[in-house]
Motif scaffolding. Sequence first.
Motif, mmCIF file in Angstrom:
data_model
loop_
_atom_site.group_PDB
_atom_site.id
_atom_site.type_symbol
_atom_site.label_atom_id
_atom_site.label_comp_id
_atom_site.label_asym_id
_atom_site.label_seq_id
_atom_site.Cartn_x
_atom_site.Cartn_y
_atom_site.Cartn_z
ATOM 1 N N ALA A 291 0.811 -1.222 0.000
ATOM 2 C CA ALA A 291 0.000 0.000 0.000
ATOM 3 C C ALA A 291 0.843 1.270 0.000
ATOM 4 N N HIS A 292 2.060 1.193 0.522
ATOM 5 C CA HIS A 292 2.909 2.389 0.605
ATOM 6 C C HIS A 292 4.362 1.948 0.771
ATOM 7 N N VAL A 293 5.245 2.565 0.003
ATOM 8 C CA VAL A 293 6.672 2.254 0.066
ATOM 9 C C VAL A 293 7.418 3.522 0.439
ATOM 10 N N HIS A 294 8.287 3.403 1.441
ATOM 11 C CA HIS A 294 8.992 4.548 2.007
ATOM 12 C C HIS A 294 10.485 4.451 1.742
ATOM 13 N N SER A 295 11.164 5.579 1.843
ATOM 14 C CA SER A 295 12.617 5.551 1.953
ATOM 15 C C SER A 295 12.951 5.020 3.355
ATOM 16 N N PRO A 296 14.198 4.583 3.574
ATOM 17 C CA PRO A 296 14.538 4.064 4.908
ATOM 18 C C PRO A 296 14.581 5.132 5.996
ATOM 19 N N ALA A 297 14.597 6.402 5.625
ATOM 20 C CA ALA A 297 14.790 7.470 6.596
ATOM 21 C C ALA A 297 13.683 7.478 7.645
ATOM 22 N N GLY A 298 14.084 7.530 8.894
ATOM 23 C CA GLY A 298 13.123 7.590 9.986
ATOM 24 C C GLY A 298 12.569 6.251 10.415
ATOM 25 N N GLY A 299 12.907 5.176 9.714
ATOM 26 C CA GLY A 299 12.448 3.843 10.103
ATOM 27 C C GLY A 299 10.936 3.724 10.171
ATOM 28 N N GLN A 300 10.240 4.133 9.104
ATOM 29 C CA GLN A 300 8.782 4.189 9.150
ATOM 30 C C GLN A 300 8.078 3.056 8.404
ATOM 31 N N GLY A 301 8.704 2.467 7.404
ATOM 32 C CA GLY A 301 8.006 1.528 6.535
ATOM 33 C C GLY A 301 7.445 0.313 7.241
ATOM 34 N N LEU A 302 8.316 -0.486 7.858
ATOM 35 C CA LEU A 302 7.873 -1.686 8.567
ATOM 36 C C LEU A 302 6.846 -1.336 9.631
ATOM 37 N N ASN A 303 7.105 -0.277 10.375
ATOM 38 C CA ASN A 303 6.234 0.092 11.492
ATOM 39 C C ASN A 303 4.849 0.524 11.022
ATOM 40 N N THR A 304 4.798 1.245 9.902
ATOM 41 C CA THR A 304 3.502 1.662 9.375
ATOM 42 C C THR A 304 2.712 0.453 8.903
ATOM 43 N N GLY A 305 3.397 -0.541 8.319
ATOM 44 C CA GLY A 305 2.716 -1.763 7.916
ATOM 45 C C GLY A 305 2.129 -2.523 9.087
ATOM 46 N N VAL A 306 2.861 -2.586 10.189
ATOM 47 C CA VAL A 306 2.341 -3.240 11.391
ATOM 48 C C VAL A 306 1.082 -2.528 11.875
ATOM 49 N N GLN A 307 1.096 -1.183 11.834
ATOM 50 C CA GLN A 307 -0.092 -0.432 12.253
ATOM 51 C C GLN A 307 -1.273 -0.682 11.317
#
Length: 496
Positions: A291-307
């Motif tokens: 649904a959404h792909v992020h740059s690694p900055a801020g460590g948001q990708g994996l965490n947003t997927g868990v949410q």
Amino acid sequence: MTQTTVLIAGAGPTGLTLAVDLARRGVDLLLVDAVAERPGSRGKGLQPRTLEVFDDLGVAGALLATGAEYPPLRTYHRGQVVWEGRMHEPRLPTAAVPYPMVIMQPQWRTERVLRERLAGLGHRVRHGARLTGLDQDEDGVTAVLEDGERIRAAYLVGADGGRSMVRRAAGVGFHGETRPAERMLLGDVTTGDLDRDHWHMWGDPATRSLDVALCPLPGTGDFQLTAPVPAAADGEGDLPEPALETFQAVLDRAGAGVRLTGAGWTSVYRVNIRMAERFRAGRVFLAGDAAHVHSPAGGQGLNTGVQDAYNLGWKLAAVLAGAPGRLLDTYEEERLPVAASVLGLSTALHEKGTKGDPDAHVRDEETRQLLLAYPGGFLSEGPRGGERVPDAVLGRGRLFDVLRGPHFTLLTFGDAAPDTVGAAGAVGAAASRGSVVRAFTVAPPGRTGDLVDVEERLHEHFGAGTAVLVRPDGYVGYHGAPGGLEPYLSRVLGPR
């Protein structure tokens, strides 16, 4: 034809979180993944809000026992240490925030812990099961695997990554950009030449550019190596093979004086910044990188997927138990704006990082994801509606101990609450709809109640005499007079 209730494609952190949440609710499910068990450290940062989710799912203890806070950064140039600092300033746990720090945990272990939890609930991942097509109608979804097997499910969730077959087959656009000139070598490597107390970086302080970094991965003998690949004159250029010899050459060019002794998982990463135009297409839902792909900055990708998964799980279970289908619409209504906001944050941090901005890592309050909320939506009513519920000291226990589990939680504040009878009736009505609600009266010190608000923080936060219905994902659904709870539940879960 194989039959199941919820089919989940993709067994990364997002798919596994959703599977665990559904399994503990007794929902029949099938979790498939196109590849064998995934190696590699990949996304290694677990944000505080994600740790709260994992606390509820019963895996936080295992992840905290083997993970660690991010180590101090140490930067070298021409063999000398030129800078030391931290990515995250140290914070102590508080009554409201029990997990204040980002925890480093290689992604392979996060997935392993979730798989073990899922196995304890009676389910296992079907590896090597690649989806090649799907078709849906008013009653369900039929998915086809590469070997020809057909799976019929009431709902399908695509958690199958940025190249999601589910998203493409559902006809959902994926808008954004790929930056071919912004590439990174990644690998899990070993060396005996460095201490494991620092995140070691080599670069040029004059241009604030990075040549290569080695980050020790807790509970392992590995370092995660990251090294940007310079673009050629045409903006991209050939990619080097991500192998031990390549990594060693990068370190040698940087003058690191480090000899690598082995390499496991390796990869080349290209910066992708994209988001799906919808998170739902009929009976198909998208979550995580699908649904959404992020740059690694801020460590948001994996965490947003868990949410994403945590938001969707309880809603799927409630609708399967008889709640109105309107409840499923709130998944996209709530998560798409959040994902867009987080994507903007991670992109801004990435832009700062590529420009050598020294403040690229100072937005901790936003990256921790504790401030994310769903105000003003269909499920959020009252002054605190949609907010994350803070933890609090309650006698010898904590509020999170009370919230832990797949249920709604009703809290009425003070023995002088004006309409506790109405609140009790609303609890009974919710039970008749198949939704479990655990109800408690929260009393201030010196008063009688199921729970005692030792520090009176909850009374201060919500107000004496109010009722608070906490959703199964730890956000406030209803906040107001107890008498208003029944209309809220009728609207959200359906009439009695």
